[in-house]
Scaffold this motif. Structure first.
Motif, PDB file in Angstrom:
ATOM      1  N   TRP A 121       0.835  -1.208   0.000  1.00 62.44           N
ATOM      2  CA  TRP A 121       0.000   0.000   0.000  1.00 62.44           C
ATOM      3  C   TRP A 121       0.864   1.250   0.000  1.00 62.44           C
ATOM      4  O   TRP A 121       0.555   2.236  -0.672  1.00 62.44           O
ATOM      5  CB  TRP A 121      -0.927  -0.007   1.205  1.00 62.44           C
ATOM      6  CG  TRP A 121      -2.007  -1.048   1.149  1.00 62.44           C
ATOM      7  CD1 TRP A 121      -2.124  -2.053   0.223  1.00 62.44           C
ATOM      8  CD2 TRP A 121      -3.094  -1.193   2.038  1.00 62.44           C
ATOM      9  NE1 TRP A 121      -3.217  -2.828   0.494  1.00 62.44           N
ATOM     10  CE2 TRP A 121      -3.843  -2.328   1.602  1.00 62.44           C
ATOM     11  CE3 TRP A 121      -3.517  -0.520   3.163  1.00 62.44           C
ATOM     12  CZ2 TRP A 121      -4.985  -2.757   2.259  1.00 62.44           C
ATOM     13  CZ3 TRP A 121      -4.665  -0.953   3.814  1.00 62.44           C
ATOM     14  CH2 TRP A 121      -5.390  -2.054   3.366  1.00 62.44           C
ATOM     15  N   ILE A 173       0.889   4.344  -2.629  1.00 64.41           N
ATOM     16  CA  ILE A 173       0.613   5.719  -2.219  1.00 64.41           C
ATOM     17  C   ILE A 173       1.764   6.649  -2.566  1.00 64.41           C
ATOM     18  O   ILE A 173       1.553   7.844  -2.825  1.00 64.41           O
ATOM     19  CB  ILE A 173       0.311   5.754  -0.704  1.00 64.41           C
ATOM     20  CG1 ILE A 173      -0.979   4.982  -0.401  1.00 64.41           C
ATOM     21  CG2 ILE A 173       0.182   7.188  -0.205  1.00 64.41           C
ATOM     22  CD1 ILE A 173      -1.263   4.837   1.076  1.00 64.41           C
ATOM     23  N   SER A 174       2.982   6.133  -2.625  1.00 61.94           N
ATOM     24  CA  SER A 174       4.160   6.980  -2.847  1.00 61.94           C
ATOM     25  C   SER A 174       4.081   7.830  -4.113  1.00 61.94           C
ATOM     26  O   SER A 174       4.402   9.028  -4.070  1.00 61.94           O
ATOM     27  CB  SER A 174       5.425   6.111  -2.884  1.00 61.94           C
ATOM     28  OG  SER A 174       5.619   5.479  -1.643  1.00 61.94           O
ATOM     29  N   PHE A 225       1.461   9.058  -5.579  1.00 58.69           N
ATOM     30  CA  PHE A 225       0.501  10.128  -5.334  1.00 58.69           C
ATOM     31  C   PHE A 225       1.107  11.190  -4.413  1.00 58.69           C
ATOM     32  O   PHE A 225       0.861  12.392  -4.597  1.00 58.69           O
ATOM     33  CB  PHE A 225      -0.777   9.558  -4.717  1.00 58.69           C
ATOM     34  CG  PHE A 225      -1.530   8.644  -5.635  1.00 58.69           C
ATOM     35  CD1 PHE A 225      -2.417   9.156  -6.572  1.00 58.69           C
ATOM     36  CD2 PHE A 225      -1.352   7.274  -5.577  1.00 58.69           C
ATOM     37  CE1 PHE A 225      -3.112   8.321  -7.424  1.00 58.69           C
ATOM     38  CE2 PHE A 225      -2.042   6.429  -6.427  1.00 58.69           C
ATOM     39  CZ  PHE A 225      -2.923   6.949  -7.356  1.00 58.69           C
TER      40      PHE A 225
END
Length: 216
Positions: free
Chosen positions: A38, A42-43, A45
């Motif tokens: 996850w 997310i990184s 974004f």
């Protein structure tokens, strides 16, 4: 909802990561690997958000003519040049490699060179023998610096030839680094670790909320 949801997610993932680190079980290991996935998702974004924030910040500096606002144009020129050279043609593009080797690397070296002057200035202020602690720090630093240069061994052989240590200055330097320096460093690391644990507990329990953009 703007605060309750982030606080709930922070508590949930904080407890989950504590569970994965202190529970040697296959389920905890699976949860840890899933959370890492996850995080990798997310990184990108977060990177996009950081770029947008950077653009907004420097656009505001240009619009309101803040101090040294002219340098913001250099930021935009550098971003556009690197994107145009890297995204369409890949990381092996000769233009991108040239910009990295001849612009990025020298700038990094310059920043670290300036940092050395700041460290030297701070050391000069700290080494003023105005108290017992400062005097002890000054003497210790002199022994360490002399042990790092060949002239240190020459001075030791000239003035301290009666000692049983052949590599006197180097031996003393290494002893200072291995014994008192290591002990002090471990104490600092222990204190920092306790501070990190305390702050993490405050964040997980919702006591510390500064990361939400407010002081409450």
């Amino acid at each position: 909802m703007k605060r309750q949801v982030p606080l709930a997610l922070c508590f949930l993932f904080g407890v989950a990561m504590i569970y994965t680190q202190f529970s040697p079980h296959q389920y905890s290991d699976a949860i840890y690997k899933e959370v890492i996935k996850w995080g990798l998702i997310i990184s990108p974004f977060a990177l996009v958000l950081a770029v947008v924030t950077l653009i907004q910040t420097h656009a505001s500096r240009i619009r309101f003519r803040a101090e040294h606002w002219q340098y913001s144009f250099i930021v935009f020129i550098g971003m556009i040049a690197m994107v145009l050279a890297g995204v369409p043609f890949g990381e092996q593009n000769t233009v991108l490699v040239w910009l990295y080797d001849n612009v990025q690397v020298p700038m990094d070296a310059t920043m670290f060179s300036l940092l050395a002057f700041f460290i030297a200035s701070a050391a000069f202020r700290a080494f003023r023998a105005r108290a017992f602690e400062a005097t002890l720090l000054l003497i210790t630093a002199m022994f360490v610096m002399l042990g790092n240069i060949p002239v240190g061994d020459l001075i030791w052989e000239t003035l301290m030839s009666w000692t049983p240590w052949e590599d006197g200055a180097s031996w003393l330097r290494q002893w200072i680094l291995d014994v008192p320096n290591t002990a002090a460093r471990r104490g600092i690391i222990l204190g920092v670790s306790l501070g990190v644990i305390s702050q993490s507990i405050r964040i997980i329990l919702g006591i510390e909320r500064s990361y939400l953009g407010g002081g409450d």
